[in-house]
Scaffold this active site. Structure first.
Site: not given
Ligand code: 13P
Length: 248
Positions: A9, A11, A94, A96, A166, A172, A211
């Protein structure tokens, strides 16, 4: 036996050139693999990345999809458009999107249904915040997130969908859920699906995200109910992401 799926992803990172370079490095470096590999890229770069991946087995995904089919929804991108451009997957819900852009269990369920109607495979993201985990509400939160979609789409819909667990506190932050912590929730999700359909529970891929890195992927992916990963930051580096892809 479920096929593993490793999904990057990206982002909201990089520009077209960065994305195309990354896609090219992945396409050239992947080699022969049993597992499926996909990248979820920003909407505006879908066609540019699709062209680079055209002769590779790496699948294309979007990071979101509209909760409506078409019409006066300025700024939205429909499932029909995603199918048209060649996206195989779309992330829905997601964390976010849930925390910064007002996605609710209901809008997520609508997005999931819209994607499926156009044969775009929805990747339903679920997971608890740190506060919810500390209050021992992890399973309750995951139940609510899952049930909203099961109620709207029906359990059969999960024959053609992916679930990504997740935990928000692991996204992150560099703080990965331990293999056992992740497995516990994955198993719980699979049992929740199995309570409605054992056949679908046996088939549905449940990815772990939060992560995931080259040095922790192998142990996570070895857990019985973890069928691969949804990888954020580490998917922006071709070498690291390829290592993760080969950790299955
Ligand atoms: P990270 O791998 O940067 O922690 O992000 C995970 C994520 O949100 C994947 O959709």
């Amino acid at each position: 036996m479920r096929q593993s799926l490793i999904m990057g992803n990206w982002k909201m990172n990089g520009n077209l050139q960065d994305g195309q370079q990354l896609a090219k490095a992945l396409a050239e470096g992947l080699g022969e693999v049993q597992q499926e590999v996909a990248v979820c890229v920003p909407f505006v770069y879908l066609s540019g990345i699709r062209d680079v991946l055209a002769s590779s087995p790496i699948a294309l995904g979007a990071q979101n999809v509209a909760d409506q089919a078409s019409g006066a929804y300025t700024g939205e991108v429909s499932a029909t458009m995603l199918a048209d451009i060649g996206a195989k997957y779309a992330l829905v819900g997601h964390s976010e999107r849930r925390s910064y852009y007002g996605d609710t269990n209901q809008t997520v369920a609508n997005r999931f249904c819209q994607a499926q109607k156009q044969n775009v495979i929805p990747v339903l993201c679920v997971g608890e915040t740190l506060e919810e985990r500390e209050q021992d509400r992890t399973f309750q939160v995951v139940d609510e997130q899952l049930d909203a979609v099961i109620d709207a789409a029906g359990i059969e819909a999960f024959a053609n969908a992916v679930i990504a667990y997740e935990p928000v506190w692991a996204i992150g932050t560099g703080k990965t859920a331990s293999d056992d912590q992740a497995q516990e929730v994955h198993k719980y999700i699979r049992e929740r699906i199995a309570a409605r359909s054992q056949a679908i529970a046996d088939k549905v891929q449940i990815l772990y995200g939060g992560s995931v890195k080259a040095d922790n992927a192998k142990a996570l992916f070895a857990m019985p109910d973890i069928d691969g990963g949804l990888v954020g930051g580490a998917s922006l580096d071709a070498k690291g992401f390829l290592q993760i892809c080969h950790s299955v």
